[in-house]
Design a protein around this motif. Structure first.
Motif, short mmCIF file in Angstrom:
data_model
loop_
_atom_site.label_atom_id
_atom_site.label_comp_id
_atom_site.label_asym_id
_atom_site.label_seq_id
_atom_site.Cartn_x
_atom_site.Cartn_y
_atom_site.Cartn_z
N SER A 33 -101.09 87.70 107.78
CA SER A 33 -102.09 88.08 106.78
C SER A 33 -103.46 88.27 107.43
N ASP A 34 -103.74 87.51 108.48
CA ASP A 34 -105.01 87.62 109.19
C ASP A 34 -104.82 88.58 110.36
N LYS A 35 -105.40 89.75 110.26
CA LYS A 35 -105.23 90.79 111.29
C LYS A 35 -106.36 90.78 112.32
N SER A 36 -107.20 89.76 112.30
CA SER A 36 -108.37 89.75 113.20
C SER A 36 -107.98 89.76 114.67
N GLY A 37 -106.91 89.03 115.03
CA GLY A 37 -106.47 89.01 116.43
C GLY A 37 -105.99 90.38 116.88
#
Length: 183
Positions: free
Chosen positions: A118-122
């Motif tokens: 869900s967290d695409k920051s990486g």
């Protein structure tokens, strides 16, 4: 049952019992575990059996013995079990034939795991890195997975694949964009 199997079961039982003591006592990474003598008394087994179990745990990187200080819990995430097993299992010529197929299966699972984050920051940070400095090795992408065990297994397989002169997997912008695309 032969004597060697009996000793092996005692040693494995002691490892399990030590694990229970660690959980029961609420010990965490960096904490000192009970001494050989205390473990021997608590488990009602000989000190040599406890010593053998502790040696095995240390070999796996689960505990660390410091001379004059005692034995301490290590960071479990850095255990060496996968690498140790890999050294022996992957030397079999029949297993080496399956190495690349197994590695590809793991890569697909890691890819799906990363894509579902869900967290695409990486992923976005890696995309920015690729935009500025060019393609990266697949390992950098697969590290983004939340499945550390799957990644560790892939790492070992990849190291053996490299020994069999497999080319490095390079990831470009297109691969990263596919990770960012919804299903």
């Amino acid at each position: 049952m032969n004597m060697e199997n009996e000793q092996s079961k005692v040693y494995l039982g002691i490892v399990q019992d030590i694990k229970k003591i660690i959980l029961t006592d609420g010990l965490k990474q960096g904490d000192k575990i009970p001494s050989e003598r205390e473990l021997s008394e608590r488990l009602k087994v000989g000190r040599s059996s406890v010593r053998e179990a502790l040696r095995a745990l240390e070999l796996l990187g689960l505990i660390e013995t410091r001379r004059g200080e005692g034995t301490f819990l290590s960071d479990f995430k850095n255990h060496q079990l996968i690498k140790l097993l890999g050294m022996f299992i992957l030397e079999d010529p029949l297993v080496q034939e399956d190495l690349d197929d197994t590695k590809r299966i793991l890569e697909k699972e890691l890819y799906l795991s990363i894509r579902s984050l869900s967290d695409k920051s990486g992923i976005k940070a890696l995309r920015d890195h690729i935009n500025e400095q060019g393609p990266v090795e697949l390992e950098h992408v697969l590290r983004l997975s939340n499945n550390r065990l799957l990644f560790r297994i892939w790492e070992v397989l990849n190291s053996y694949s490299t020994k069999t002169q497999q080319p490095d997997n390079i990831v470009d912008q297109k691969y990263i964009e596919a990770l960012l695309t919804e299903n």
